[in-house]
Design an enzyme around this catalytic site. Structure first.
Site, mmCIF file in Angstrom:
data_model
loop_
_atom_site.group_PDB
_atom_site.id
_atom_site.type_symbol
_atom_site.label_atom_id
_atom_site.label_comp_id
_atom_site.label_asym_id
_atom_site.label_seq_id
_atom_site.Cartn_x
_atom_site.Cartn_y
_atom_site.Cartn_z
ATOM 1 C CB THR A 116 38.985 50.241 37.591
ATOM 2 O OG1 THR A 116 37.808 49.450 37.751
ATOM 3 C CG2 THR A 116 38.587 51.694 37.758
ATOM 4 C CE1 TYR A 140 39.083 51.913 42.798
ATOM 5 C CE2 TYR A 140 37.442 50.883 41.398
ATOM 6 C CZ TYR A 140 38.741 50.967 41.848
ATOM 7 O OH TYR A 140 39.691 50.129 41.338
ATOM 8 C CG LEU A 189 30.878 36.165 43.356
ATOM 9 C CD1 LEU A 189 29.671 36.207 44.282
ATOM 10 C CD2 LEU A 189 30.431 36.121 41.887
HETATM 11 N N1 UFG Z 1 28.192 39.597 44.125
HETATM 12 C C1 UFG Z 1 27.177 38.854 44.700
HETATM 13 N N2 UFG Z 1 27.270 38.564 46.038
HETATM 14 C C2 UFG Z 1 28.318 38.974 46.811
HETATM 15 C C3 UFG Z 1 29.355 39.729 46.212
HETATM 16 C C4 UFG Z 1 29.243 40.020 44.850
HETATM 17 O O1 UFG Z 1 26.219 38.461 44.042
HETATM 18 O O2 UFG Z 1 28.314 38.684 48.014
HETATM 19 C C5 UFG Z 1 28.110 39.909 42.691
HETATM 20 C C6 UFG Z 1 28.161 41.384 42.408
HETATM 21 O O3 UFG Z 1 26.873 41.936 42.515
HETATM 22 C C7 UFG Z 1 28.750 41.407 40.999
HETATM 23 C C8 UFG Z 1 29.661 40.182 40.965
HETATM 24 O O4 UFG Z 1 29.239 39.367 42.046
HETATM 25 O O5 UFG Z 1 27.736 41.228 40.062
HETATM 26 C C9 UFG Z 1 31.114 40.530 41.180
HETATM 27 O O6 UFG Z 1 31.223 41.339 42.345
HETATM 28 P P1 UFG Z 1 32.611 41.762 43.007
HETATM 29 O O7 UFG Z 1 32.280 42.586 44.207
HETATM 30 O O8 UFG Z 1 33.474 40.575 43.169
HETATM 31 O O9 UFG Z 1 33.283 42.636 41.887
HETATM 32 P P2 UFG Z 1 32.736 43.968 41.207
HETATM 33 O O10 UFG Z 1 32.400 43.575 39.807
HETATM 34 O O11 UFG Z 1 31.698 44.676 41.945
HETATM 35 O O12 UFG Z 1 34.018 44.877 41.422
HETATM 36 C C10 UFG Z 1 35.130 44.762 40.654
HETATM 37 C C11 UFG Z 1 36.357 45.319 41.369
HETATM 38 C C12 UFG Z 1 36.209 46.786 41.598
HETATM 39 C C13 UFG Z 1 35.883 47.439 40.313
HETATM 40 C C14 UFG Z 1 34.654 46.812 39.733
HETATM 41 C C15 UFG Z 1 34.230 47.385 38.435
HETATM 42 O O13 UFG Z 1 36.516 44.682 42.593
HETATM 43 O O14 UFG Z 1 37.398 47.322 42.114
HETATM 44 O O15 UFG Z 1 34.906 45.460 39.502
HETATM 45 O O16 UFG Z 1 32.847 47.140 38.269
HETATM 46 F F1 UFG Z 1 35.655 48.744 40.489
#
Ligand code: UFG
Length: 322
Positions: A116, A140, A189
């Site tokens: 990741t 993680y 998201l």
């Molecule tokens: N976000 C929002 N509102 C929400 C959900 C997410 O604004 O309700 C934002 C988050 O803050 C982030 C972006 O949307 O900036 C993407 O969020 P996700 O949760 O979809 O994805 P992440 O980037 O947090 O997570 C992904 C993978 C993880 C991995 C990570 C690495 O799902 O497994 O990338 O940063 F570890």
């Protein structure tokens, strides 16, 4: 090749089983169904079993004459990993050792491992290439980095051949609608924004509007799940052809902000997305964008889905029908 797809009932694993079968390989899906779904196992035989069950893994590797393993089985909620690191190290690291040892005992020496971009931590610069320092800021990401280190040393000592694919943000679904993303709870998201557009839940929260990005919201590199799947098949064939063990980023190389995701879902769905602006989510880097040039050079891979609307469009089709 006969390939054991560990965690093959999950989101990325099931799309990879589909792609393996399309490419003429024989997937055998191994999954304990705690996060995966039996309906997602449509390509290859299914064995229900746990990652920690070395005896069963040895039996399956032998009986199915497995030649290579693709390993997806992991917990992947960043926030939960901070609250409950034990669960993450127990499953993602300790149980992975059961799999690796079963492989060595059975003389299966090729593995593609799901790593990741969370293993990089807060980036020093973007786009991020594979030489960027790895300093994860949550258990993680650290659990995935630990397995990368284990693969490195097992490669040195036991001739294990490995590719660690460092995914950026997986998104989208099979455009034919056979399988798609289904997490419980859902934290990602794009599915949350689609659910807000469908009024299945209240307004989506934008986590942070004060980042130093073009519109103040966080930027991510969204990569279509079938592009990820295609890279796994290529990595497998690369190792089988004598390729060198290494980590490889998988992303498009292009970042989109949270607001751009909302706009894209608005365009694809034809409905405005209700949203609220809120504080930053703890542990979120402002911007994560891949430098995917190694994947192009080593695997001849390039993401076919380059436009966010195309990725979101397949997710919209899946979620609005499911
Ligand atoms: N976000 C929002 N509102 C929400 C959900 C997410 O604004 O309700 C934002 C988050 O803050 C982030 C972006 O949307 O900036 C993407 O969020 P996700 O949760 O979809 O994805 P992440 O980037 O947090 O997570 C992904 C993978 C993880 C991995 C990570 C690495 O799902 O497994 O990338 O940063 F570890």
């Amino acid at each position: 090749m006969r390939v054991l797809v560990v965690g093959g009932a999950g989101y990325i694993g099931s799309h990879t089983a589909l792609t393996l079968a399309d490419a003429g390989h024989e997937p055998v899906v191994y999954d304990n169904l705690t996060m995966g779904h039996e309906w997602a196992v449509q390509w290859g035989e299914f064995v229900q079993g746990d990652l920690s069950d070395g005896d069963l893994l040895r039996k399956v590797l032998r009986e199915h004459q497995i030649e290579a393993v693709i390993h997806f089985a992991a917990f992947a909620y960043v926030g939960e990993s901070v609250q409950n690191p034990r669960k993450y190290f127990e499953n993602n690291v300790v149980s992975t050792l059961s799999l690796l040892h079963a492989m060595l005992d059975s003389d299966v020496r090729q593995i593609i491992f799901s790593s990741t971009c969370a293993s990089y931590g807060i980036p020093e610069q973007v786009p991020i290439n594979e030489s960027h320092p790895q300093n994860p800021i949550n258990p993680y990401g650290d659990s995935k980095l630990m397995v990368e280190r284990i693969l490195h040393w097992y490669g040195e000592a036991y001739d294990l051949k490995w590719i660690a694919l460092r995914y950026f943000n997986a998104a989208g679904a099979d455009p034919q609608g056979r399988i798609g993303e289904s997490h419980d709870p859902e934290t990602h998201l794009i599915p949350l924004v689609i659910d807000a557009a469908l009024e299945r839940r209240g307004p989506v929260q934008i986590f942070g509007t004060d980042y130093a990005t073009q519109d103040g919201t966080a930027v991510r590199d969204y990569i279509h799940v079938l592009d990820l799947a295609d890279a796994h098949v290529r990595a497998l064939e690369y190792l089988a052809g004598g390729g060198e063990s290494q980590p490889i980023n998988l992303g498009t190389g292009r970042g989109y902000s949270v607001r751009e995701v909302l706009e894209s879902v608005g365009r694809m769905s034809g409905r405005p997305v209700p949203f609220e602006e809120g504080p930053r989510r703890e542990g979120d880097p402002p911007e994560l964008v891949a430098d995917p040039s190694r994947a192009a050079a080593v695997l001849g891979w390039r993401a076919l889905y380059q436009e966010l609307d195309d990725i979101v469009g397949t997710a919209w089709e899946w979620h609005s029908k499911s």
